[in-house]
Design a protein around this motif. Structure first.
Motif, PDB file in Angstrom:
ATOM      1  N   ARG A   1     -12.253  -3.161  -3.677  1.00 57.50           N
ATOM      2  CA  ARG A   1     -12.926  -2.196  -4.548  1.00 57.50           C
ATOM      3  C   ARG A   1     -14.310  -1.898  -4.002  1.00 57.50           C
ATOM      4  NH1 ARG A   1     -14.444  -4.471 -10.165  1.00 57.50           N
ATOM      5  NH2 ARG A   1     -15.812  -5.634  -8.775  1.00 57.50           N
TER       6      ARG A   1
ATOM      7  N   ARG B   1      -1.455  -5.463  -9.014  1.00 59.54           N
ATOM      8  CA  ARG B   1      -1.124  -5.305  -7.596  1.00 59.54           C
ATOM      9  C   ARG B   1      -0.832  -6.671  -6.969  1.00 59.54           C
ATOM     10  NH1 ARG B   1      -5.819  -0.844  -5.809  1.00 59.54           N
ATOM     11  NH2 ARG B   1      -5.717   0.286  -7.805  1.00 59.54           N
TER      12      ARG B   1
ATOM     13  N   SER C   1      -2.796   3.321  -6.604  1.00 60.51           N
ATOM     14  CA  SER C   1      -4.190   3.380  -7.049  1.00 60.51           C
ATOM     15  C   SER C   1      -4.312   3.416  -8.566  1.00 60.51           C
ATOM     16  CB  SER C   1      -4.893   4.595  -6.449  1.00 60.51           C
ATOM     17  OG  SER C   1      -4.282   5.798  -6.908  1.00 60.51           O
TER      18      SER C   1
ATOM     19  N   THR D   1     -13.821   3.688  -5.180  1.00 59.91           N
ATOM     20  CA  THR D   1     -12.503   3.340  -5.713  1.00 59.91           C
ATOM     21  C   THR D   1     -12.245   4.056  -7.039  1.00 59.91           C
ATOM     22  OG1 THR D   1     -12.589   1.166  -4.663  1.00 59.91           O
ATOM     23  CG2 THR D   1     -11.020   1.448  -6.459  1.00 59.91           C
TER      24      THR D   1
ATOM     25  N   GLN E   1      -4.380  -3.627   1.884  1.00 63.02           N
ATOM     26  CA  GLN E   1      -3.433  -3.689   0.776  1.00 63.02           C
ATOM     27  C   GLN E   1      -3.951  -3.019  -0.503  1.00 63.02           C
ATOM     28  OE1 GLN E   1      -0.392  -4.399   1.633  1.00 63.02           O
ATOM     29  NE2 GLN E   1      -0.013  -6.522   1.040  1.00 63.02           N
ATOM     30  N   GLN E   2      -5.035  -2.276  -0.391  1.00 65.44           N
ATOM     31  CA  GLN E   2      -5.658  -1.635  -1.560  1.00 65.44           C
ATOM     32  C   GLN E   2      -5.993  -2.667  -2.648  1.00 65.44           C
ATOM     33  OE1 GLN E   2      -4.277   2.210  -3.008  1.00 65.44           O
ATOM     34  NE2 GLN E   2      -3.038   2.492  -1.156  1.00 65.44           N
TER      35      GLN E   2
ATOM     36  N   SER F   1       0.808  -1.222   0.000  1.00 68.70           N
ATOM     37  CA  SER F   1       0.000   0.000   0.000  1.00 68.70           C
ATOM     38  C   SER F   1       0.838   1.267   0.000  1.00 68.70           C
ATOM     39  CB  SER F   1      -0.952   0.000   1.204  1.00 68.70           C
ATOM     40  OG  SER F   1      -0.228  -0.172   2.406  1.00 68.70           O
TER      41      SER F   1
ATOM     42  N   ARG G   1      -8.572  -4.661   2.234  1.00 64.09           N
ATOM     43  CA  ARG G   1      -8.674  -3.218   2.485  1.00 64.09           C
ATOM     44  C   ARG G   1      -7.302  -2.632   2.816  1.00 64.09           C
ATOM     45  NH1 ARG G   1     -13.734  -1.074   2.941  1.00 64.09           N
ATOM     46  NH2 ARG G   1     -15.503  -2.511   3.148  1.00 64.09           N
TER      47      ARG G   1
END
Length: 887
Positions: free
Chosen positions: A338, A35, A28, A342, A334-335, A22, A332
């Motif tokens: 979604r 990812r 993003s 997002t 570790q991004q 992250s 959540r």
């Protein structure tokens, strides 16, 4: 950025470690699938101590084609390809033992799950006993194979085997096996669940947020032995979804529309990732249905990020509460999560797709991307007949012995609700049951010439249909459960009645199959079927009632009801609200918990199989199912250094989209083929031939199947279908295997020459193994399907690609030429160049450049060793084998 383990993630009152991503700048903007690959690379550095900084830089800079090392968390496979893979592993143990090494060194370094689901054949259909009788026949035919797999589960570490009769691998994957996020109790480390599978439809699990794709068994063997999967960084194509599906549109209609669109756009070898406001309207089952079809439009992976739909599905399928909590917390943190807030990542290309544009449809007659709107299907069929057999549609009836009906072109002889693609989707299955209920209530029945069957993807489906009272309605129309496994979609449709088969063949009719599957290639579904159409489960029921593709089911009556009035499609089609209401009520966590409690319990027939563990397998030299393969015979400690081809001959000349079914068929073993002759010579009765798929553990049969598809079109023998070629320079027609044997005696190297998308279809390693064993040194094509290209490399066969504009047609090849390929002995890098001189019968020469499709450094190393197996054997001999894997 820090690569240290972060011990602060809390879930279910526990603290676990992980490798953070992250903190990566601009994360993003990175597609979610990348990812997951990023985490994998950073974990290699943090845990394994490998220098992946350059690969991380390539990934973040989106250097398309850059080589990345990927360590999947596990391997997932079906019995056919996994058995072949484990046969090779057992042979590797033998080879080490013969060289004085400890064979027990050979064990999978990662968990391997094998689902026995590709051996079912619908021998019996249309009766309540069909499932039991077909399972008994499955064991009768395959007990030797099943015993080998059971030996593997007892003798290799890290191997689990799900017995026959439990369901289809990809549906079981979604409903039970996939973890989404894994926790290693030894290191207390959590990380994304990733996998590679020995089936091309492995991406179905992408719908659950698990990154995985199909590989050949050859690549999977390397992963099992602790080696990374070397991949070229793909483009990521973003599909922005908008709107909602219209009333009456089925999930199958959606996926067929997407298959057509994505195939036309061109996503072969790429990652496809879905985003946009319409994604929330797609259930997890819809996402799985879409991702399942990845090989049909050529994508490597079809990723749906983890979101609230994922969590809802995991709860419904009775995953442990603590596991679900871990998945959400990790995603959540570790991004990898979604939601509606997002930001859309930056994709390499964008496709916009409006769900409201989808209309009811089918796809055929021979490719999944050949979508036809339902309203146009009957009108399109005459053109399909001309395309298939080059003659007009005939309405002339052909008598069938012993019955009071006749057959004609377009009559449907197989209607099968089959394949994980659709049986995993509650909406599709409930809709089929409601169509059957409504049709039964109106007094409709299926036509007597239609062989009907239902092979659910899991026992959950059967329980739900019973719970809803819909199975009785399906039974009334002949859709009794015929077993739990991959059947008609994989060529396991079983026999037609002898009079029907005779009428079709003697009158050369274009008979039809309609199935809710994902594959309909020519020659795959049934030898007597020349046209096959993919459709939703509900439409399969409708077409079984109509009985012919020449009937316009959208405007013509399906039949006359018990009230004497015509019954139309609209009269029996359920509403979307009714389907969703019933499926939402019937699919509950308790049924999943109950039906999966005994997943690894095969019952009495499974328990009767031999199960004595041992370091070495006890090969039976007379076995027609499982034989020790020849890959290690006479293998030198040092790899050969001579690779140039001199005086090569073309074994076959092939057109575009040659499938792995064309190269190594999966259906019935027909009389008059080399494999049939071999079985007869071993005293095997025709009734016990089984099929090509189940015989691939015996290289003697599988090599004879190479280019033996009864529908193969070899341009060297125009006007002849099947496994035939011309032996050169004589120019005499011969069966492909026998020609190859003669070339081997003459020490003549062979090449295969083909058009675009060579090797599309199932991830079938025997399509490469067979080519290697018949003596082919190279395949020259306009382009390659991703998995098959890798399989060729894994068997030491060199994939070479024409330059744009060069083809069989432009070179005017007829198969009488010789091929001299140079530039291979010298060292070269990734995607180097070779030179080919084509010499014609009259002595004229044409020189053409070729692209060497070795796409990674690992490809080059494997090919120069003659394939992955010799490479790994030499590694064991020199270094006691690959290092053990860690998380």
């Amino acid at each position: 950025m820090s690569n240290s383990l972060n011990p602060t993630l809390q879930f279910a009152g526990r603290s676990v470690g992980y490798v953070p991503i992250s903190a990566v700048p601009n994360l993003s903007r990175l597609p979610f699938a990348l990812r997951v690959l990023l985490e994998n690379l950073l974990r290699q550095q943090a845990v394994r101590g490998e220098d992946t900084a350059g690969q991380v830089s390539d990934l973040l800079a989106r250097r398309i084609g850059a080589a990345l090392n990927f360590y999947p968390a596990r391997i997932y496979g079906q019995d056919i390809l996994a058995k072949v893979m484990l046969v090779d592993m057992a042979a590797l143990r033998d080879a080490l033992a013969q060289s004085g090494r400890d064979p027990r060194m050979v064990n999978p370094a990662v968990p391997v799950d094998i689902i026995i689901d590709h051996s079912l054949q619908v021998d019996v259909a249309g009766t309540r006993d069909a499932s039991r009788l077909n399972l008994e026949m499955e064991y009768h035919r395959n007990s030797e194979r099943f015993a080998f797999l059971r030996w593997c589960s007892e003798s290799f570490d890290n191997v689990r085997v799900v017995p026959p009769g439990k369901g289809i691998m990809h549906q079981i994957h979604l409903e039970k096996i996939a973890d989404v996020i894994r926790h290693d109790p030894l290191t207390n480390l959590v990380y994304p669940d990733t996998c590679v599978g020995t089936d091309s439809h492995t991406p179905m699990v992408n719908g659950l947020g698990v990154l995985g794709w199909g590989v050949g068994g050859i690549e999977a063997e390397a992963v099992m032995l602790g080696k990374p999967l070397s991949i070229a960084l793909p483009r990521v194509i973003g599909v922005e979804v908008r709107g909602t599906l219209n009333e009456g549109v089925m999930p199958t209609d959606l996926v067929l529309a997407l298959t057509e669109k994505l195939r036309a756009f061109g996503v072969v070898g790429e990652f496809v990732e879905f985003f946009g406001p319409g994604t929330a309207a797609l259930s997890l089952a819809d996402r799985g249905t879409i991702a399942n079809m990845a090989p049909e439009y050529g994508a490597t992976a079809v990723y749906f990020p983890i979101d609230s739909r994922t969590i809802d599905y995991l709860r419904m399928t009775a995953r442990p509460a603590g596991q679900i909590e871990l998945i959400e917390a990790y995603a959540r943190e570790q991004q990898l999560w979604r939601d509606e807030a997002t930001i859309a990542p930056e994709y390499d290309a964008l496709i916009s797709f409006d769900l409201a544009s989808v209309r009811p449809c089918i796809a055929g007659p021979k490719n999944p991307e050949d979508k036809v709107d339902l309203t146009e299907a009957a009108k399109a069929f005459p053109g399909h007949v001309r395309q298939i057999v080059n003659r007009p549609l005939s309405a002339k009836p052909s008598p069938v012995e012993g019955v009071d009906y006749a057959l004609k072109d377009g009559d449907i002889v197989i209607a099968a609700i089959t394949s994980c693609t659709n049986t995993a989707n509650p909406v599709g299955m409930i809709a089929a049951g409601l169509v059957a209920r409504n049709a039964r209530a109106r007094g409709l029945a299926t036509k007597p010439w239609v062989k009907t069957s239902l092979t659910p993807g899991s026992h959950v489906v059967a329980a739900v249909l019973e719970r809803c009272g819909l199975q009785g309605d399906l039974d009334a129309l002949g859709f009794h459960i015929a077993g739990f496994g991959c059947a008609t979609c994989n060529g396991g449709s079983g026999p037609l009645s002898a009079p029907i088969a005779e009428a079709i063949e003697s009158n050369k009719l274009v008979a039809v199959a309609v199935l809710s599957g994902n594959r309909n290639f020519r020659g795959r579904i049934h030898p007597n079927v020349q046209a096959a159409y993919l459709a939703s489960p509900a439409l399969v029921v409708v077409y079984a009632i109509a009985g012919s593709m020449t009937a316009d089911i959208t405007t013509e009556p399906l039949g006359v009801g018990n009230d004497g009035q015509p019954v139309f499609l609209k009269d029996i089609w359920p509403s979307t609200a009714e389907v969703e209401q019933i499926s939402g009520r019937a699919y509950t966590s308790d049924v999943f918990a109950e039906k999966y409690a005994d997943l690894f319990d095969g019952g009495e027939m499974w328990d009767r199989l031999p199960r004595t563990p041992s370091a070495l397998f006890g090969w039976q030299p007379d076995s027609t199912y499982v034989r020790r393969p020849p890959y290690f015979e006479g293998l030198a400690r040092e790899a050969d250094k001579n690779f140039d081809v001199r005086g090569g001959r073309a074994l076959v000349l092939l057109g575009d989209s040659v499938t792995t079914d064309d190269i190594s068929p999966s259906g019935a073993i027909s009389l008059g083929t080399p494999s049939a002759d071999f079985l007869l010579s071993k005293g095997v009765a025709r009734a016990d031939f089984n099929n090509y798929t189940t015989r691939r553990g015996n290289h003697e049969i599988a090599v004879r199947a190479t280019f033996a598809n009864t529908r193969l079109k070899n341009l060297m023998v125009p006007g002849i279908e099947g496994g035939f070629t011309k032996l050169q320079p004589e120019g005499s027609v011969a069966r492909v295997f026998e020609a190859a044997e003669e070339y081997l005696k003459r020490k003549t190297p062979l090449v295969i020459v083909a058009g675009k998308n060579y090797g599309c279809g199932s991830s079938r390693d025997w399509a490469a193994k067979g080519v290697a064993l018949v003596g082919a040194k190279a395949v020259i094509a306009e382009s390659f399907e991703r998995i098959h290209r890798a399989n060729l490399v894994g068997m030491g066969v060199l994939p070479l690609q024409f330059e744009a504009g060069t083809s069989i047609a432009s070179l005017q090849l007829d198969g009488s030429e010789t091929f001299d390929i140079s530039g291979l002995d010298a060292e070269f890098g990734v995607q180097g160049k070779a030179r080919c001189v084509v010499t014609r019968r009259d002595g004229t020469r044409t020189e053409i450049p070729l692209l060497i499709r070795l796409d990674t450094p690992e490809d080059i190393a494997y090919w120069r060793h003659g394939g992955i197996l010799p490479f790994v054997w030499r590694e064991y001999m020199d270094n006691d084998g690959p290092l053990a894997r860690t998380a």
